[in-house]
Design an enzyme around this catalytic site. Structure first.
Site, mmCIF file in Angstrom:
data_model
loop_
_atom_site.group_PDB
_atom_site.id
_atom_site.type_symbol
_atom_site.label_atom_id
_atom_site.label_comp_id
_atom_site.label_asym_id
_atom_site.label_seq_id
_atom_site.Cartn_x
_atom_site.Cartn_y
_atom_site.Cartn_z
ATOM 1 N N ASP A 391 -14.299 -24.330 6.364
ATOM 2 C CA ASP A 391 -14.654 -23.316 7.351
ATOM 3 C C ASP A 391 -16.113 -22.940 7.126
ATOM 4 O O ASP A 391 -16.705 -23.260 6.088
ATOM 5 C CB ASP A 391 -13.744 -22.101 7.169
ATOM 6 N N THR A 393 -17.859 -19.506 8.483
ATOM 7 C CA THR A 393 -18.074 -18.084 8.283
ATOM 8 C C THR A 393 -17.235 -17.564 7.132
ATOM 9 O O THR A 393 -16.022 -17.671 7.133
ATOM 10 C CB THR A 393 -17.741 -17.311 9.569
ATOM 11 N N GLU A 468 -27.340 -9.785 16.275
ATOM 12 C CA GLU A 468 -27.815 -8.610 16.997
ATOM 13 C C GLU A 468 -27.993 -7.426 16.064
ATOM 14 O O GLU A 468 -28.961 -6.675 16.168
ATOM 15 C CB GLU A 468 -26.828 -8.266 18.124
ATOM 16 N N ASP A 639 -17.381 -21.354 15.647
ATOM 17 C CA ASP A 639 -18.675 -20.877 16.123
ATOM 18 C C ASP A 639 -19.258 -21.778 17.202
ATOM 19 O O ASP A 639 -18.802 -22.897 17.441
ATOM 20 C CB ASP A 639 -19.669 -20.794 14.959
ATOM 21 N N LYS A 763 -8.093 -27.361 13.926
ATOM 22 C CA LYS A 763 -8.552 -27.655 12.567
ATOM 23 C C LYS A 763 -7.492 -28.471 11.838
ATOM 24 O O LYS A 763 -7.799 -29.464 11.164
ATOM 25 C CB LYS A 763 -8.829 -26.355 11.813
#
EC number: 7.6.2.1
Length: 1168
Positions: A391, A393, A468, A639, A763
């Site tokens: 993975d 993140t 952000e 992502d 996955k």
């Protein structure tokens, strides 16, 4: 649900009525109880025994035990088999029960969580008691108990904020909104009267999709995923909310994505099952040979002894005697695979697991987390991994974005190892530089962040993405503080002054635009458009007079910032067009995109930002070392493509020295098929061209001193140094049956594979694809609930105990706190476990063939009568007492090289991947060695006893003296042999080897002593045999001769092999101070990558401007909080892979390498 209540009905459509349990019970929906355990108190014994007897060896020993209970054929007592068999069954059962106990404990912890349910008022109940159709109340920071339809919340317009880290690994908040008709059902009495019925899709594993309809008060309202709160989410920044349960328990989308718990068995286990069948076939062959010999002997010789050796009543003839002899020899020779082998294997695996748990170098001080082996059955498979599926993140990254660098008006600010304090930038702000102020004003205005003032002066930003949040925080740190927003205004605190801008429009982000813009009117009445986005997208829309800039080549996530002054009259006309396009039904998005494109032209470049997506410590170094070990790492992430590509470069998976990094991103089946085949053909053509060119230049290559090994790698260079990015195509079509082979062939040609926008189930499908067609050992590593299915599918699952909960850890086989520990888990513990287990098995089979086949040779000299050479006590104790501890010590503590060298030389890992240390060929060689040893053990004493006499002139005439001599020779030979194959000596090894010899002689003399004969005359009849036998010097001479002849040939072969054909392991053992690998960093200089990765979905611009997400009370424009220094650091240039790792023994080379060591990276970059 109990098995007798299950039915085969396939649910096609779900009907759920609120507050109506009687109605919903008709459909027999599952409740909210979950179960991941395998057994209960009633099923444990039968199921566990069934699983254990799936092992061929266990079933084999059960059959032998039954045969031993038949007196007519039993040549050994039943206790020689039943005691070890019961022991191994009990040990394995205790281990399985312990593992399942922890699963039960985890299930109970989840099932017993508290929840508030509306049944005649609010009452608290356990999660497992929640039923479909119930209305439950959630409070801030609580986990969502089931998949629920959001009805109302404490926020205006039925809004709520959730964190979905357990589902998709994202820690940024997402917005969910209730239907307008239910958003005012905040009163409990109204909710109890609510009787709406939901008709929706059946349970499935699609996290991003939900289709349904709410029927209430003779109206129908469409439902989608934005109205749902899924199990595993956490309610954030919302005081309370109410929801109606649609899916519960194992039917929730989270549990549907978890996959089934599979019984994992290693390749060595499967190989041992095959070898047991081979041995059984060999056993039958030997039994047949001896049975035929008995038949012939009885016919020709045995009949002459009928007077004093008469046949028993049931023995009718010589053929029947041979039949009985066959089964007797099957029992006698069964010790070629002793039951103690499986006991020893389980003990070794348990010990290896504890070594992982106790490894202080895999302990994380910051989180106080140690590595944990959650299973004891897969340790040796850690040394054979070929594919790692990771993975992104939370596994490779910390999910922490750091504002590292910026370029404003052509001036770059930021330093090496930047802590964002740049005096020149601070001075520019103090001097009120217009460009600098406009730059940070854009960062403070152009976003969809929501502010929350928890206390006076303490602002917390809730951002859709960490990007952000990092940008708005950077603007805040430099004096432009985003304070508050309403649907029409944005309030900033600029250098201590409160300024309110009128928000006219938000041109929101999506995956096609890759940018967002805001249009604001400042207090002076000027209308401006501020835009930020992917650098390639923004540069295409700049005014021709602007100069472009970039520093994406330095491995950072870049974002370009631009603005445009708008004429008020032109803007009014454009705004009318926008309002019209916003109300059309058909092609609304296309019309809006055209209007956005019209306005976002002729922009003026302000500058660019560089954000560091903070990697976990040691990730690039770990990936570099694993690559050197020929371990292929694939990243599977939900992502966006740009985000995944940035991480690929940051952690050194993608590099500029790769020939080509290409993207498979088709949206139709035909497009994906064409792209895949095109790249396969391209690779094939380039490989053939390179092959021809290489053969034409082979002479010059050799002349210039290029080794054969390097020349071989030149042929593979083009194919190896290539990366592939699999985008939407993987999610849509690439896993279709007709394309999966092409996908796998192409992916395996590449050095790096990154799959993005994949769901948890996809996955698992990618992992299964590699498992099924490549027959390679796979390892999956992740930290969130979205990784559970992948972790369970892989041969080995590793969970990281990070910030996304414990679901991945609970489903894993091994767990630790940081990705970098994977390097030590595989290259040290995995390699050692595989090496130790293989050496253990090779020696064990050699030892037992040498021990058992003596009976086979003896059969030709005892009339094939199934007479044993050794007495029964020696047969019982040989594997349990006399030789068990030395081989256990070797299997637990042996090391061919230490942990530092294991990390310095990752190529040492390759024999495990190629299965070189224990396979059918190795088994055959050690079997032959055992047979030869048994031959020598029998015939050297036999020949010597035929010619020798005792010191008093009498012959060695008794069989027990012969048996003691062979048994003593056997114990000494196998003890010497284990000493020769042991690489790493500890005090335990010495204690066990010498102690076993002492114990053997002590038991031997005790069992044949006068005292024990007086107590048990029938069990120990051979009084004084050992004393009489071992007091003769000639017997010791025979033992010495037998030992030398058995050991010296193998010793000579080992010395010659190491001297003439040394492996890398042999070279490393010879060197006292092995050379460090020359891993150099490569500096990226050119690749431009986008970093505009705000979210995985459409932005929230429309929601913000509608005002629906605003709280009723506004935040006052208080004084600006004091700026805090923002610390960050540049990602340094990544490691460059060396294709070959060598161990140089030349002292002069070592000296020259030592002189260069100051220019190389520190040792710990490729170690811990």
């Amino acid at each position: 649900m109990a098995f007798w209540r299950r039915n085969t009905y396939v649910e096609k459509e779900r009907h759920v009525k609120a507050n109506a349990r009687d109605y919903n019970d008709k459909f027999a929906y599952t409740n909210n109880h979950i179960k991941t355990s395998k057994y209960n108190i009633f099923t444990f014994l039968p199921i566990n025994l069934f699983e254990q007897f799936q092992r061929v060896a266990n079933a084999y020993f059960l059959v032998l035990l039954i045969l031993q209970l038949i007196p007519e054929i039993s040549s050994l007592s039943w206790f020689t088999t039943i005691v070890p068999l019961v022991l191994v069954l009990v040990i394995t059962a205790v281990k399985d029960a312990t593992d399942d106990y922890f699963r039960h404990k985890s299930d109970q912890q989840v099932n017993n969580r508290q929840s508030q349910v509306l049944v005649r008022g609010v009452y608290v109940t356990k999660w497992m008691n929640i039923c479909v159709g119930d209305i439950i109340k959630l409070e801030n920071n609580q986990f969502v108990a089931a998949d629920i339809l959001l009805l109302s919340s404490s926020e205006p317009y039925g809004l709520c904020y959730i964190e979905t880290a357990e589902l998709d690994g994202e820690t940024n908040l997402k917005v969910r909104q209730a239907l307008t008709v239910t958003s005012d059902l905040g009163d409990i009495s109204k909710l109890m009267d609510f009787d709406g019925e939901v008709i929706c899709e059946p349970p499935n594993n699609k996290l991003d999709k939900f289709t349904g309809t709410l029927c209430w008060r003779d109206n129908k309202y469409p439902l989608d995923n934005e109205k749902m709160l899924l199990r595993g989410c956490v309610l954030r920044n919302t005081e309370w909310c109410f929801g109606m349960v649609i899916f519960a328990g194992l039917q929730t989308k989270l549990m549907q994505n978890c996959g089934r718990t599979k019984f994992k068995r290693t390749n060595l286990d499967k190989l041992m099952n095959t070898l047991v069948l081979w041995i059984f076939a060999l056993l039958i062959c030997m039994g047949v040979i001896l049975a035929i010999g008995n038949t012939i002997w009885e016919n020709q010789i045995g009949s002459n002894f009928q007077v004093f050796l008469p046949w028993n009543e049931f023995q009718r003839n010589a053929v029947f005697s041979g039949f009985l002899t066959f089964w007797s020899y099957i029992i006698i020779l069964n010790t070629v695979v002793p039951i103690s082998l499986y006991v020893s294997v389980e003990v070794l695996r348990l010990g290896h697991s504890y070594f992982i748990n106790w490894d202080r170098k895999m302990y994380n001080n910051r989180t106080n987390t140690a590595a944990q082996a959650r299973t004891t059955t897969l340790n040796e498979e850690l040394g054979q991994v070929e594919f790692v599926f990771s993975d992104k993140t939370g596994t490779l990254t910390q999910n922490i974005m750091v504002f590292s660098k910026c370029s404003i008006n052509g001036q770059t600010y930021g330093m090496e190892k930047f802590k964002f304090y740049d005096s020149s930038l601070v001075d520019a702000i103090k001097l009120e530089d217009t460009a600098v102020q406009e730059f940070f004003r854009l960062l403070a205005l152009c976003h969809t962040v929501m502010p929350e003032e928890k206390s006076e002066g303490h602002l917390v930003y809730q951002a859709q993405s960490p990007d952000e949040g990092a940008l708005v925080t950077a603007a805040r740190n430099f004096g432009f503080v985003f304070r508050a927003r309403t649907p029409e205004t944005i309030t900033l605190c600029e250098m201590g002054r409160s300024v309110t801008y009128k928000l006219l429009a938000i041109l929101d982000f999506n995956n096609v635009r890759k940018r967002m813009s805001v249009i604001v009117k400042n207090p002076q009445g000027h209308i401006k458009l501020y835009s930020k986005g992917a650098d390639t997208i923004i540069f295409e829309r700049l005014d021709p007079s602007n100069d472009q800039l970039e520093f994406a080549g330095e491995g950072l996530r870049t974002l370009a910032l631009a603005y445009k002054d708008l004429d008020e009259d032109y803007f009014d006309v454009w705004m009318k067009k926008l309002l019209f396009a916003s109300t059309v039904i058909e092609n609304r998005e296309d019309q809006l995109a055209v209007l956005y494109e019209e306005l976002e032209q002729g922009l003026k470049l302000l500058g660019a930002t560089a954000i560091e997506d903070k990697l976990q410590e040691g990730v690039p170094e770990t990936i570099a070392c694993l690559n050197l070990a020929d371990i292929k790492i694939w990243v599977l992430t939900g992502d966006k493509l740009e985000t995944a590509m940035n991480i690929g470069y940051s952690c050194n998976m993608l590099r500029d020295d790769m020939n080509e990094v290409f993207v498979i991103s088709g949206y139709t089946l035909l497009e994906v098929q064409q792209q895949l085949r095109c790249h396969v053909i391209h690779f094939s053509f380039c490989s053939i061209t390179l092959l021809k060119a290489s053969f034409m230049n082979i002479i010059s290559l050799v002349e210039f001193g290029i080794s054969r090994m390097k020349f071989t790698n030149i042929l593979k260079l083009y194919v190896c140094l290539t990366g592939v990015m699999l985008g939407f195509s993987l999610q849509a079509h690439a896993l279709e049956p007709q394309l999966e082979h092409t996908l796998l062939d192409l992916a395996c040609l590449c050095k790096t594979v990154i799959c993005c926008r994949v769901t948890p189930m996809q996955k698992a499908q990618v992992v299964e694809l590699v498992k099924r067609h490549r027959r390679a050992i796979t390892l999956a590593i992740g930290d969130g609930a979205n990784d559970v299915s992948m972790i369970k599918t892989a041969h080995i699952g590793v969970g990281i105990s990070g910030q996304e909960g414990m679901q991945a850890v609970l489903a894993s086989d091994y767990s630790f706190a940081q990705f970098r520990f994977l390097q030590r888990l595989l290259l040290v513990h995995g390699r050692w476990s595989y090496f130790r287990m293989c050496n253990f098995l090779c020696y064990f089979f050699y030892k037992n063939f040498a021990f058992t086949l003596v009976h086979f040779w003896y059969g030709f000299f005892c009339g094939f009568s199934a007479q044993t050479v050794y007495d029964q006590w020696f047969i019982t104790l040989f594997n349990i007492v006399y030789t068990s501890l030395p081989v256990l010590a070797m299997g637990l503590f042996d090391q061919d090289v230490n942990d530092q060298n294991s990390l310095r030389y990752p190529s040492l890992y390759k024999p495990g991947q190629q299965n070189l240390l224990f396979n059918k060929h190795q088994f055959f060689l050690y079997t032959l060695q055992g047979m030869a040893t048994s031959f020598l053990l029998f015939f050297i004493p036999y020949g010597a006893f035929s010619e020798m006499v005792k010191e008093d002139g009498t012959h060695f005439s008794d069989q027990q003296t012969f048996a003691v001599t062979i048994a003593t020779s056997l114990v000494i030979v196998v003890s010497v042999q284990i000493g020769l194959v042991t690489h790493y000596w500890t005090a335990v090894n010495h204690l066990f080897i010498w102690g076993s010899l002492i114990v053997y002689f002590a038991i031997l003399f005790a069992m044949q002593s006068d005292g024990i004969f007086g107590i048990f005359p029938r069990s120990f009849p051979f009084i004084g045999t050992a004393r009489n036998c071992l007091s003769e010097k000639s017997v010791w001479l025979i033992i010495l001769l037998t030992t030398v002849v058995c050991v010296v040939p193998g010793l000579a072969v080992s010395f010659l092999r190491v001297d003439l054909f040394p492996t890398l392991r042999d070279k490393c053992r010879k060197k006292q101070r092995p050379q460090e690998q020359n891993l150099r960093r490569v500096r990226r200089t050119s690749s431009r990558r986008s970093a505009y990765a705000f979210s995985h979905q459409q932005g929230y611009g429309e929601l913000i401007t509608s005002g629906k997400n605003m709280r009723m009370s506004t935040v006052s424009s208080a004084h600006c909080p004091e700026r805090m220094p923002h610390s960050s650091s540049w990602i340094e240039n990544m490691l460059k892979r060396n294709n070959e790792v060598s161990c140089i023994s030349d002292e002069s080379t070592e000296a020259s390498e030592n002189s260069k060591r100051h220019t190389e990276i520190p040792k710990q970059q490729c170690t811990e």
